[in-house]
Enzyme design. Structure first.
Site, PDB file in Angstrom:
ATOM      1  N   ASP A  46       0.833  -1.204   0.000  1.00 39.48           N
ATOM      2  CA  ASP A  46       0.000   0.000   0.000  1.00 39.48           C
ATOM      3  C   ASP A  46       0.869   1.256   0.000  1.00 39.48           C
ATOM      4  OD1 ASP A  46      -1.977  -1.867   0.405  1.00 39.48           O
ATOM      5  OD2 ASP A  46      -2.570  -1.145   2.394  1.00 39.48           O
ATOM      6  N   HIS A 189       3.892  -2.129   2.938  1.00 43.04           N
ATOM      7  CA  HIS A 189       3.801  -0.765   2.401  1.00 43.04           C
ATOM      8  C   HIS A 189       5.087  -0.363   1.668  1.00 43.04           C
ATOM      9  CE1 HIS A 189       0.826  -1.024   5.602  1.00 43.04           C
ATOM     10  NE2 HIS A 189       0.185  -0.010   5.042  1.00 43.04           N
TER      11      HIS A 189
HETATM   12 ZN   LIG Z   1      -2.444   3.177   3.336  1.00 40.72          ZN
END
Ligand SMILES: [Zn+2]
Length: 232
Positions: A46, A189
């Site tokens: 992400d 991430h």
């Molecule tokens: Zn996020």
């Protein structure tokens, strides 16, 4: 417009599970693991694209494994060439909103406009129209169901979250490797929200450990769509 009584709203606002629970479908269709338990997993990233994303692509290419990147529209507009290189490398692209807001208490029209803006930004940069979306912070709210229906987006949560924005590399990889299971979706991430110059180094180092360890353990890496909807 969904009519909801103030009392029901209060109950839902207090219901962390409805809003953030990984298996909650209260606010719209959402998946968090494969239904068939093949020895397969989906790595997801992400908050990209970021200046670190190309190095994630290098590690994935080295091991010839696909992943799914839930990109943030603001970051895509900052780094359109990086966004495109993710798609060109064969990875799946999902929508992680344009502004990376916590959408709790936000209006349905704001939610719809934000995700639509991200669809456009991602489409312009990569040529891909996402069919998956992940809510920032995992927070869904009223308006997600309609937004998802309008934009054709299935919500995706996760089976294992790396807490990689706050843990050192070894702790991230230990956490993921001790919790992974067949059909799981792993959330990491390659950026940090909308930060222009995020430090994704702990995540990158963790990925260098996680990918070969999971290959060694016999896992087949798939994109989220391949994992959720196998064709054979
Ligand atoms: Zn996020």
């Amino acid at each position: 417009m969904v009519k909801t009584s103030a009392a029901a709203l209060a109950v839902l606002a207090g219901s962390a599970w409805a809003v953030r629970g990984r298996s909650s479908v209260v606010f719209g269709p959402s998946e968090w693991r494969a239904k068939s338990k093949r020895r397969a997993i989906a790595l997801t990233f992400d908050d990209g694209p970021s200046p670190s994303t190309p190095r994630f692509l290098d590690v994935l290419a080295e091991h010839r494994v696909p992943a799914t990147f839930f990109q943030v529209g603001i970051n895509v507009q900052r780094h359109p060439e990086v966004a495109r290189s993710v798609a060109d490398a064969g990875h799946e692209i999902g929508n992680h909103s344009f502004s990376h807001l916590n959408f709790a208490l936000k209006s349905a029209s704001l939610i719809r406009a934000d995700f639509a803006q991200a669809q456009t930004a991602i489409g312009d940069a990569t040529g891909v129209t996402p069919t998956l979306m992940r809510a920032p912070f995992g927070v869904r709210w009223f308006g997600f169901r309609g937004m998802q229906a309008q934009l054709g987006l299935t919500g995706v949560m996760w089976t294992v979250i790396g807490l990689d924005w706050k843990l050192p590399a070894a702790a991230i990889s230990d956490r993921v490797l001790s919790r992974v299971s067949d059909g799981g979706i792993i959330c990491l991430h390659d950026g940090r929200g909308t930060a222009a110059k995020p430090d994704a180094e702990p995540t990158l180092e963790a990925v260098r450990r996680i990918v070969p360890a999971l290959i060694e353990a016999g896992y087949h890496f798939e994109t989220v769509s391949q994992l959720l909807w196998p064709t054979n």
